[in-house]
Write a protein that holds these residues in place. Structure first.
Motif, short mmCIF file in Angstrom:
data_model
loop_
_atom_site.label_atom_id
_atom_site.label_comp_id
_atom_site.label_asym_id
_atom_site.label_seq_id
_atom_site.Cartn_x
_atom_site.Cartn_y
_atom_site.Cartn_z
N ALA A 36 -9.60 -23.23 102.06
CA ALA A 36 -10.03 -21.76 102.05
C ALA A 36 -10.92 -21.57 103.29
O ALA A 36 -10.85 -20.63 104.15
N LEU A 37 -11.93 -22.31 103.29
CA LEU A 37 -12.95 -22.14 104.26
C LEU A 37 -12.30 -22.40 105.70
O LEU A 37 -12.65 -21.72 106.77
N GLU A 38 -11.60 -23.36 105.97
CA GLU A 38 -10.87 -23.89 107.08
C GLU A 38 -9.86 -22.70 107.50
O GLU A 38 -9.96 -22.44 108.67
N LEU B 70 -9.00 -17.94 110.95
CA LEU B 70 -8.66 -16.43 111.20
C LEU B 70 -9.77 -15.81 111.96
O LEU B 70 -9.54 -15.04 112.68
N ALA B 71 -11.13 -16.32 111.74
CA ALA B 71 -12.30 -15.97 112.61
C ALA B 71 -11.85 -16.01 114.19
O ALA B 71 -12.40 -15.16 114.93
N ARG B 72 -11.53 -17.03 114.34
CA ARG B 72 -11.32 -17.38 115.85
C ARG B 72 -10.10 -16.77 116.32
O ARG B 72 -10.48 -16.12 117.58
#
Length: 133
Positions: free
Chosen positions: A122-124, A129-131
């Motif tokens: 989930a963190l990956e 998504l942020a990138r």
């Protein structure tokens, strides 16, 4: 639910607490279809029974196993891990044989590892998504 919970925490009026809690849980389960509430409540009450009424381990075991079953059906990993922690403690208090305790410890480790894998994934995904954004 609240009044039954208060009675069981106080340790008195246990005969009053059980019917109130049972009625609240049945209502949440049948009318509201809120299985997560029922699972969390059973886990909480099972742990309280374990802590305050150490002699009634079978009742605590039943509640914790039911909570675990509901949590597993919902794929609620944090709730499963909490139930397993309480079940491990209960089996140690009860003096269950070492093989049974070892099997439970092993299962807890596998579940904790699976949960950590889910959190990492989930963190990956969040970083990816942020990138993009």
């Amino acid at each position: 639910f609240v009044s039954g919970y208060a009675n069981i925490v106080k340790g008195d009026a246990a005969q009053e607490a059980k019917p109130k809690l049972s009625k609240a849980l049945k209502l949440a389960h049948t009318q509201c279809c809120n299985h997560q509430l029922v699972a969390q409540s059973l886990s909480l009450i099972g742990t309280i029974v374990l802590d305050t009424r150490g002699g009634d381990l079978s009742q605590s075991l039943d509640m914790l196993q039911s909570s675990f079953t509901l949590s597993k059906a919902q794929e609620d990993m944090p709730a499963q891990l909490g139930c397993l922690d309480s079940l491990l403690r209960l089996h140690r208090i009860r003096g269950s044989d070492q093989e049974e305790q070892d099997a439970l410890v092993s299962y807890h480790r596998r579940k904790a590892s699976a949960y950590q894998s889910l959190v990492r994934a989930a963190l990956e995904d969040e970083e990816r998504l942020a990138r993009i954004i």
